[in-house]
Write a protein that holds these residues in place. Structure first.
Motif, PDB file in Angstrom:
ATOM      1  N   LEU A  42       7.151 -10.747 -11.087  1.00  0.00           N
ATOM      2  CA  LEU A  42       7.481  -9.452 -12.216  1.00  0.00           C
ATOM      3  C   LEU A  42       7.983 -10.389 -13.446  1.00  0.00           C
ATOM      4  CD1 LEU A  42       9.232  -6.788 -10.742  1.00  0.00           C
ATOM      5  CD2 LEU A  42       6.206  -7.478 -10.699  1.00  0.00           C
ATOM      6  N   ALA A  43       7.725 -12.066 -13.522  1.00  0.00           N
ATOM      7  CA  ALA A  43       9.419 -12.102 -14.455  1.00  0.00           C
ATOM      8  C   ALA A  43       8.040 -12.391 -15.510  1.00  0.00           C
ATOM      9  CB  ALA A  43       9.985 -13.183 -14.327  1.00  0.00           C
ATOM     10  N   LEU A  63      -1.546  -4.337  -9.229  1.00  0.00           N
ATOM     11  CA  LEU A  63      -0.344  -4.519  -8.572  1.00  0.00           C
ATOM     12  C   LEU A  63      -0.267  -3.846  -7.808  1.00  0.00           C
ATOM     13  CD1 LEU A  63       1.477  -3.310 -12.046  1.00  0.00           C
ATOM     14  CD2 LEU A  63       1.522  -5.969 -10.946  1.00  0.00           C
ATOM     15  N   ASN A  64      -0.877  -2.763  -7.471  1.00  0.00           N
ATOM     16  CA  ASN A  64      -0.491  -1.802  -5.885  1.00  0.00           C
ATOM     17  C   ASN A  64      -1.123  -2.873  -4.374  1.00  0.00           C
ATOM     18  OD1 ASN A  64       0.240  -0.026  -7.098  1.00  0.00           O
ATOM     19  ND2 ASN A  64      -1.527   1.235  -6.238  1.00  0.00           N
ATOM     20  N   LYS A  65      -1.915  -3.854  -4.641  1.00  0.00           N
ATOM     21  CA  LYS A  65      -2.755  -4.692  -4.390  1.00  0.00           C
ATOM     22  C   LYS A  65      -1.930  -6.385  -3.574  1.00  0.00           C
ATOM     23  CE  LYS A  65      -7.338  -3.946  -4.429  1.00  0.00           C
ATOM     24  NZ  LYS A  65      -8.928  -4.185  -4.862  1.00  0.00           N
ATOM     25  N   ALA A  66      -1.186  -6.458  -4.974  1.00  0.00           N
ATOM     26  CA  ALA A  66      -0.162  -7.743  -4.840  1.00  0.00           C
ATOM     27  C   ALA A  66       0.992  -7.033  -3.739  1.00  0.00           C
ATOM     28  CB  ALA A  66       0.355  -7.995  -6.427  1.00  0.00           C
ATOM     29  N   ALA A  67       1.906  -6.313  -4.080  1.00  0.00           N
ATOM     30  CA  ALA A  67       2.551  -5.723  -3.278  1.00  0.00           C
ATOM     31  C   ALA A  67       2.806  -4.605  -1.784  1.00  0.00           C
ATOM     32  CB  ALA A  67       2.720  -3.897  -4.454  1.00  0.00           C
ATOM     33  N   LYS A  68       1.239  -4.755  -1.193  1.00  0.00           N
ATOM     34  CA  LYS A  68       0.847  -4.734  -0.107  1.00  0.00           C
ATOM     35  C   LYS A  68       0.893  -6.194   0.132  1.00  0.00           C
ATOM     36  CE  LYS A  68      -1.974  -0.421  -0.932  1.00  0.00           C
ATOM     37  NZ  LYS A  68      -3.574  -0.173  -1.299  1.00  0.00           N
ATOM     38  N   ILE A  69       0.091  -7.229  -0.423  1.00  0.00           N
ATOM     39  CA  ILE A  69      -0.005  -8.521   0.232  1.00  0.00           C
ATOM     40  C   ILE A  69       2.051  -9.366   0.435  1.00  0.00           C
ATOM     41  CG2 ILE A  69      -0.265 -10.687  -0.696  1.00  0.00           C
ATOM     42  CD1 ILE A  69      -2.780  -9.926  -2.366  1.00  0.00           C
ATOM     43  N   PHE A 122       7.496  -1.426  -7.111  1.00  0.00           N
ATOM     44  CA  PHE A 122       8.553  -1.814  -6.413  1.00  0.00           C
ATOM     45  C   PHE A 122       8.606  -0.429  -5.124  1.00  0.00           C
ATOM     46  CE2 PHE A 122      11.624  -3.314  -9.082  1.00  0.00           C
ATOM     47  CZ  PHE A 122      11.659  -4.625  -8.822  1.00  0.00           C
ATOM     48  N   LYS A 123       7.774   0.603  -5.260  1.00  0.00           N
ATOM     49  CA  LYS A 123       7.314   2.194  -4.686  1.00  0.00           C
ATOM     50  C   LYS A 123       6.437   1.412  -3.526  1.00  0.00           C
ATOM     51  CE  LYS A 123       6.154   6.831  -4.765  1.00  0.00           C
ATOM     52  NZ  LYS A 123       5.637   6.753  -3.764  1.00  0.00           N
ATOM     53  N   VAL A 124       5.818   1.002  -4.181  1.00  0.00           N
ATOM     54  CA  VAL A 124       4.442   0.252  -3.165  1.00  0.00           C
ATOM     55  C   VAL A 124       4.738  -0.493  -2.262  1.00  0.00           C
ATOM     56  CG1 VAL A 124       1.912  -0.242  -2.991  1.00  0.00           C
ATOM     57  CG2 VAL A 124       2.436   0.579  -4.827  1.00  0.00           C
ATOM     58  N   TYR A 125       5.404  -1.473  -2.147  1.00  0.00           N
ATOM     59  CA  TYR A 125       6.274  -3.032  -1.800  1.00  0.00           C
ATOM     60  C   TYR A 125       6.609  -2.615  -0.442  1.00  0.00           C
ATOM     61  CZ  TYR A 125       9.222  -6.909  -0.873  1.00  0.00           C
ATOM     62  OH  TYR A 125      10.264  -7.359   0.394  1.00  0.00           O
ATOM     63  N   SER A 137       5.537  -3.505 -17.555  1.00  0.00           N
ATOM     64  CA  SER A 137       5.934  -2.451 -19.027  1.00  0.00           C
ATOM     65  C   SER A 137       7.428  -2.258 -17.047  1.00  0.00           C
ATOM     66  CB  SER A 137       5.258  -1.639 -18.977  1.00  0.00           C
ATOM     67  OG  SER A 137       4.500  -0.762 -17.578  1.00  0.00           O
ATOM     68  N   LYS A 138       7.908  -1.133 -18.014  1.00  0.00           N
ATOM     69  CA  LYS A 138       9.510  -0.956 -16.760  1.00  0.00           C
ATOM     70  C   LYS A 138       8.549  -0.029 -15.630  1.00  0.00           C
ATOM     71  CE  LYS A 138      13.275   1.822 -16.760  1.00  0.00           C
ATOM     72  NZ  LYS A 138      14.293   3.568 -17.335  1.00  0.00           N
ATOM     73  N   GLU A 139       7.408   1.167 -16.234  1.00  0.00           N
ATOM     74  CA  GLU A 139       6.780   1.979 -15.513  1.00  0.00           C
ATOM     75  C   GLU A 139       5.877   1.094 -14.290  1.00  0.00           C
ATOM     76  OE1 GLU A 139       7.832   3.839 -18.739  1.00  0.00           O
ATOM     77  OE2 GLU A 139       6.659   1.848 -18.730  1.00  0.00           O
ATOM     78  N   GLU A 140       5.208   0.296 -15.010  1.00  0.00           N
ATOM     79  CA  GLU A 140       4.827  -0.808 -13.898  1.00  0.00           C
ATOM     80  C   GLU A 140       5.709  -1.425 -12.806  1.00  0.00           C
ATOM     81  OE1 GLU A 140       0.765  -2.723 -16.219  1.00  0.00           O
ATOM     82  OE2 GLU A 140       2.830  -3.303 -16.762  1.00  0.00           O
TER      83      GLU A 140
END
Length: 333
Positions: free
Chosen positions: A239-240, A118-124, A261-264, A253-256
């Motif tokens: 995310l859907a 997820l972090n890698k996707a957010a950075k992309i 969102f935070k990393v993005y 999950s909600k946490e994921e």
């Protein structure tokens, strides 16, 4: 099958068209089927030293006459992000092979894993959404400024043959009639995006298999139908559950989602309330996803359809299950 016919044609095409003027490929190269989507077939062309993707487009999802040039031009604009494939060659004449063609960079890696990437996707996403579309010429991109209205218009177009079909049951048709009525009634929420304008390049097809996760670098591929619009288009779709269940059978999950969102936002260096944008857009994303499934369901009844992926057809039927659709919308309608 189409991929077998194309494989033979590609070998002759590369030799006859002097493709070495554009890429480095020895005369004793190979052609190998790589993957196919609903409207594209991809091949690996390679020799001992180099690999490229030879992409054949069979149809446009955007109702564009020259689909392959639209994708080529988009990839050229996106190269600045360094998280999309480089593109080397375009042939939109359909004079040798009866489809649009482009040749692009082959990227080594694996599909995205929602549980650990997820972090890698957010950075992309942050790198792509940081491209300033207000400076430079981005007029070749379709621009969507009325994001909710556009989804309604798109759904009505996609659902026309579905509503007219005799093979669709009444309950499913009623679901879509009611869904469109709800979407029309809540169209006023579009004002949020007009009052808080934020326009970026969106891929619009951000499922896990359109990410290439490498050891050092990761990428977002398949730029068949990008648009300039609010970033919630891609973020909501990514995310859907209609996306995460498609190839990976995963629900975030909600946490994921909060971590994403935070990393993005950290890498974007801006705080424009992406969470609120996603919340408003989510049911309209579902309208797009489910309407496309309805349209594709009818398409798959055509024995002359060029590309048929039976795994895709199975997923389409699962998504059109009335209980699945009602569960998606239980918090909205």
């Amino acid at each position: 099958m189409l991929k077998d016919i194309l494989s033979s044609q590609i070998k002759h095409y590369i030799k006859d068209k002097n493709i070495n003027n554009y890429i480095n490929l020895q005369s004793n190269f190979n052609v190998e089927f790589l993957a196919q989507g609903e409207y594209n077939v991809n091949f690996l062309i390679y020799d001992k030293y180099n690999k490229y993707v030879f992409r054949v487009n069979t149809k446009s999802q955007l109702q564009i006459e020259n689909q392959i040039k639209y994708e080529y031009d988009a990839l050229k604009k996106l190269e600045i992000s360094k998280v999309t494939p480089k593109v080397y060659y375009l042939d939109d004449t359909k004079s040798y092979i009866n489809y649009g063609i482009l040749i692009m960079e082959y990227l080594k890696g694996r599909p995205l894993d929602y549980s650990k990437d997820l972090n890698k996707a957010a950075k992309i996403f942050s790198k792509i959404h940081s491209i300033d579309t207000n400076n430079g010429n981005y007029s070749n991109f379709i621009k969507e400024e009325n994001i909710l209205s556009d989804r309604i218009k798109e759904a009505k177009r996609l659902l026309k043959i579905y509503f007219d079909s005799d093979i669709v049951n009444t309950e499913q048709k009623k679901f879509f009639y009611n869904f469109i009525q709800w979407a029309e009634k809540n169209r006023y929420k579009e004002n949020y995006f007009k009052d808080n304008v934020w326009m970026v390049i969106n891929n619009t097809e951000v499922n896990s298999h359109n990410f290439i996760i490498g050891d050092e670098n990761s990428f977002l591929i398949d730029w068949e139908k990008p648009v300039i619009s609010d970033p919630c288009q891609d973020i909501t779709q990514f995310l859907a559950p209609t996306t995460t269940l498609w190839k990976a059978n995963y629900i975030l999950s909600k946490e994921e989602k909060e971590m994403f969102f935070k990393v993005y936002k950290d890498y974007l260096n801006e705080d424009k309330q992406i969470e609120e944008r996603v919340h408003i857009y989510t049911p309209y994303l579902y309208l797009r996803a489910l309407s496309w499934c309805a349209y594709a369901f009818i398409e798959y009844q055509d024995p002359n359809k060029d590309i048929k992926n039976m795994d895709t057809f199975k997923k389409i039927k699962e998504y059109l299950d009335i209980n699945f659709m009602n569960n998606l919308l239980k918090d909205y309608i």
